[in-house]
Design an enzyme around this catalytic site. Structure first.
Site, PDB file in Angstrom:
ATOM      1  N   ASN A  11       0.892  -1.078  -0.043  1.00 29.87           N
ATOM      2  CA  ASN A  11      -0.052   0.148   0.045  1.00 29.87           C
ATOM      3  C   ASN A  11       0.794   1.214   0.018  1.00 29.87           C
ATOM      4  O   ASN A  11       1.587   1.472   1.036  1.00 29.87           O
ATOM      5  CB  ASN A  11      -1.144  -0.142   1.096  1.00 29.87           C
ATOM      6  CG  ASN A  11      -1.860   1.057   1.497  1.00 29.87           C
ATOM      7  OD1 ASN A  11      -1.457   2.324   0.997  1.00 29.87           O
ATOM      8  ND2 ASN A  11      -3.058   0.809   1.799  1.00 29.87           N
ATOM      9  N   ASP A  73      -1.270  -3.437  10.473  1.00 28.26           N
ATOM     10  CA  ASP A  73      -2.535  -3.889  10.208  1.00 28.26           C
ATOM     11  C   ASP A  73      -3.538  -2.969  10.675  1.00 28.26           C
ATOM     12  O   ASP A  73      -3.481  -2.707  11.972  1.00 28.26           O
ATOM     13  CB  ASP A  73      -2.866  -5.455  10.597  1.00 28.26           C
ATOM     14  CG  ASP A  73      -3.549  -6.114   9.835  1.00 28.26           C
ATOM     15  OD1 ASP A  73      -3.076  -6.344   8.664  1.00 28.26           O
ATOM     16  OD2 ASP A  73      -4.618  -6.211   9.756  1.00 28.26           O
TER      17      ASP A  73
END
Ligand code: IMP
Length: 222
Positions: A11, A73
């Site tokens: 990402n 996360d």
């Protein structure tokens, strides 16, 4: 190599946020890319279990066994949906997206903006995992806020265009929706503010700070 941190992420938005935050502290954050087939994300009910599994997999991809690696996360937890999408945020984003989340909340409206924020309360949560060459450490961060009535802005990634962070007081603590804080996006979503503004509120930034506080040589810089 001393100050290089490998960040296992595909990402670009997350990579940019980590670089922006850790560079001034003397760390160079490099992206650790993995073939999708070589990293599997476990289906777990909490973010730390997912981060721990990713750290184990990331270690096998490092250029040297003592290199430092970070994983992260995060998820969006919506109160009215009992915390959904939570650990399934990535899947929810790829399937129903921001518009789908807005549709799930259409019944939660009020003419009173404070009440609307309460009905649409949500939070981003993040867990950062870090292998320092010898041990695994975890940092956590939470950003409370609410889901907007419509999509707003094109900055950031993921659910940024529908998330309005709660205002913060002078110590950086989140405030209830009826109080104007020292730090405020004035009702704008993360998608409608500068990346540097998002960093002030960001769950990811808080998780990184929590992690850095556990690293003795850097703690005085946090
Ligand atoms: P991941 O598993 O940490 O990659 O995050 C799961 C999903 O949560 C992402 O695909 C995004 O949709 C969402 N998410 C996590 N952090 C953010 C954020 O800072 N802004 C917007 N969406 C986020």
């Amino acid at each position: 190599m001393e100050n290089v941190i490998w960040f296992l992420t595909g990402n670009a938005g997350k990579l940019a946020e980590a670089q922006q935050h850790l560079h001034p502290m003397g760390y160079e954050v490099r992206q650790l890319m993995a073939e999708p087939s070589s990293v599997t994300e476990p289906q777990a009910s909490d973010l730390e279990t997912v981060a721990r599994a990713k750290i184990e997999q990331a270690r096998s991809l490092l250029p040297s066994p003592t290199a430092k690696v970070m994983v992260e996360d995060a998820g969006l937890f919506i109160d009215a949906l009992n915390g959904f999408p939570g650990v399934y945020s990535s899947y929810a984003f790829d399937t129903i997206g921001c518009l789908g989340v807005l549709r799930l909340l259409t019944h939660l409206t009020s003419d009173d903006p404070v009440q609307a924020k309460r009905l649409r309360a949500a939070r981003f949560q993040a867990v950062a995992g870090f292998w320092d060459g010898e041990r695994t450490l975890f940092g956590t961060g939470v950003c409370p806020g609410s889901i907007s009535a419509e999509m707003q802005g094109e900055a950031g990634f993921g659910f940024d265009p529908v998330f309005i962070p709660a205002d913060l007081d002078g110590e950086g603590e989140p405030l209830s929706p009826d109080v104007l804080g020292v730090e405020s996006t004035h009702g704008m979503t993360f998608g409608a503010v500068e990346p540097s503004k998002k960093q002030v509120f960001s769950h990811r930034r808080k998780a990184l700070d929590d992690l850095l506080r556990q690293l003795p040589d850097l703690s005085e810089k946090v």
